[in-house]
Design a protein around this motif. Structure first.
Motif, PDB file in Angstrom:
ATOM      1  N   ILE A 162      26.822  27.267   6.220  1.00 55.56           N
ATOM      2  CA  ILE A 162      26.818  26.421   5.022  1.00 55.56           C
ATOM      3  C   ILE A 162      27.982  25.425   5.075  1.00 55.56           C
ATOM      4  N   LYS A 163      29.167  25.923   5.368  1.00 54.71           N
ATOM      5  CA  LYS A 163      30.335  25.041   5.426  1.00 54.71           C
ATOM      6  C   LYS A 163      30.223  24.036   6.582  1.00 54.71           C
ATOM      7  N   TYR A 164      29.688  24.483   7.708  1.00 50.72           N
ATOM      8  CA  TYR A 164      29.464  23.583   8.847  1.00 50.72           C
ATOM      9  C   TYR A 164      28.541  22.447   8.440  1.00 50.72           C
ATOM     10  N   THR A 165      27.446  22.790   7.747  1.00 49.08           N
ATOM     11  CA  THR A 165      26.449  21.797   7.333  1.00 49.08           C
ATOM     12  C   THR A 165      27.038  20.811   6.338  1.00 49.08           C
ATOM     13  N   LEU A 166      27.750  21.302   5.341  1.00 48.11           N
ATOM     14  CA  LEU A 166      28.329  20.419   4.336  1.00 48.11           C
ATOM     15  C   LEU A 166      29.334  19.449   4.956  1.00 48.11           C
ATOM     16  N   ASP A 167      30.146  19.942   5.872  1.00 44.07           N
ATOM     17  CA  ASP A 167      31.130  19.067   6.500  1.00 44.07           C
ATOM     18  C   ASP A 167      30.459  18.013   7.385  1.00 44.07           C
ATOM     19  N   LYS A 168      29.370  18.372   8.043  1.00 40.24           N
ATOM     20  CA  LYS A 168      28.649  17.393   8.865  1.00 40.24           C
ATOM     21  C   LYS A 168      27.997  16.317   7.966  1.00 40.24           C
ATOM     22  N   ILE A 169      27.497  16.733   6.817  1.00 37.82           N
ATOM     23  CA  ILE A 169      26.927  15.761   5.879  1.00 37.82           C
ATOM     24  C   ILE A 169      27.996  14.790   5.389  1.00 37.82           C
ATOM     25  N   ALA A 170      29.190  15.329   5.131  1.00 39.47           N
ATOM     26  CA  ALA A 170      30.271  14.511   4.543  1.00 39.47           C
ATOM     27  C   ALA A 170      30.966  13.621   5.572  1.00 39.47           C
ATOM     28  N   ASP A 171      30.791  13.906   6.859  1.00 34.36           N
ATOM     29  CA  ASP A 171      31.458  13.104   7.904  1.00 34.36           C
ATOM     30  C   ASP A 171      31.089  11.625   7.810  1.00 34.36           C
TER      31      ASP A 171
END
Length: 289
Positions: free
Chosen positions: A280-289
């Motif tokens: 979940i955290k990996y996905t959110l950070d990739k979205i926010a990049d």
């Protein structure tokens, strides 16, 4: 011509029938989870939540993470639910709900599925992340649509031949992911492979309780399938439906799985909730990049 009321059903407040959503409630960046209880496991990381609703198994929250507006929605289980969710989400953006006339300019959505799955291959270990390069439709739902422009007959034919696929079953369909999203979300933390999508949990995935299955050796055949280096890496119930409908409707889709079991080695994660949270955290950070 307007779409008939019986085909696009709205609630009395103007929201789409199953999801209970209006266009302003949803971002064009959407995370899919299966379990409604996982919605808040994603949204707890949001800096703010602006909207929340639930109808049946479809729970939705929209908020902001590091300046990016994101919607997370629970789809429930199976390709039939994906058919509901993706069509109604598309309608929110690409059909005028007042006139019920499709818009001339199409809004393309970014859809990222966060799921859990078991690996079929020994070299894809528990507690790892899997990025689905293709979805393999074993359930037949996509045959309701005109798919000739989006499927991959060469891989399908190889799968049918290598598994001796029964002629009375729906023809398998192979759909590729969004190359744009794959490039955004891939890293040295992600394994890749073809994800098979079954239409059920028991017989369709080879589980036998009291009912014998049509092909008792199908899972072993799937484990051994290889087409020019493309292997079937995991088996679940949503990815091919997401990929197929997204491509037909003009959206981008990617399926990410937390691998919590490895059927080849017979192992299961000691802390599945931890690996899901990391994804979940990996996905959110990739979205926010």
């Amino acid at each position: 011509m307007p779409i008939k009321e019986s085909e696009l059903i709205l609630n009395p407040d103007g929201s789409v029938y199953h999801l209970n959503l209006k266009p302003e409630n949803v971002s064009n960046t959407i995370i899919f989870v299966g379990d409604q209880n996982r919605v808040e496991k994603v949204s707890k990381y949001f800096d703010s939540i602006e909207f929340s609703t639930q109808k049946r198994e479809f729970k939705t929250q929209t908020g902001h993470y590091k300046g990016k507006r994101i919607t997370v929605i629970s789809t429930g289980i199976g390709p039939d639910n994906i058919d509901i969710v993706l069509n109604e989400l598309d309608a929110l953006f690409n059909i005028d709900l007042t006139t019920k006339i499709p818009k001339q300019t199409i809004t393309s959505l970014n859809i990222i599925r966060i799921g859990t799955s078991g690996s079929l291959q020994k070299d894809i270990p528990i507690d790892s992340f899997l990025l689905s390069t293709y979805g393999l439709d074993l359930n037949g739902m996509l045959h309701a649509y005109q798919i000739d422009t989006i499927n991959n007959p060469n891989i399908e034919d190889a799968f049918i031949k290598q598994t001796n696929w029964h002629k009375h079953k729906a023809r398998p369909i192979v759909i590729e992911n969004s190359d744009l999203l794959e490039k955004q979300f891939e890293s040295n933390m992600t394994h890749k492979g073809l994800t098979a999508t079954a239409g059920g949990f028991y017989g369709p995935q080879g589980r036998v309780l009291r009912l014998p299955v049509q092909d008792a050796d199908l899972n072993n055949k799937m484990d051994a399938f290889n087409f020019e280096g493309t292997r079937i890496t995991n088996l679940e119930m949503e990815t091919s439906a997401i990929y197929g409908l997204a491509k037909l409707l003009g959206h981008h889709a990617l399926s990410l799985n937390a691998i919590i079991a490895n059927r080849a080695s017979g192992t299961f994660s000691k802390n599945p909730s931890e690996v899901i949270d990391k994804l979940i955290k990996y996905t959110l950070d990739k979205i926010a990049d």
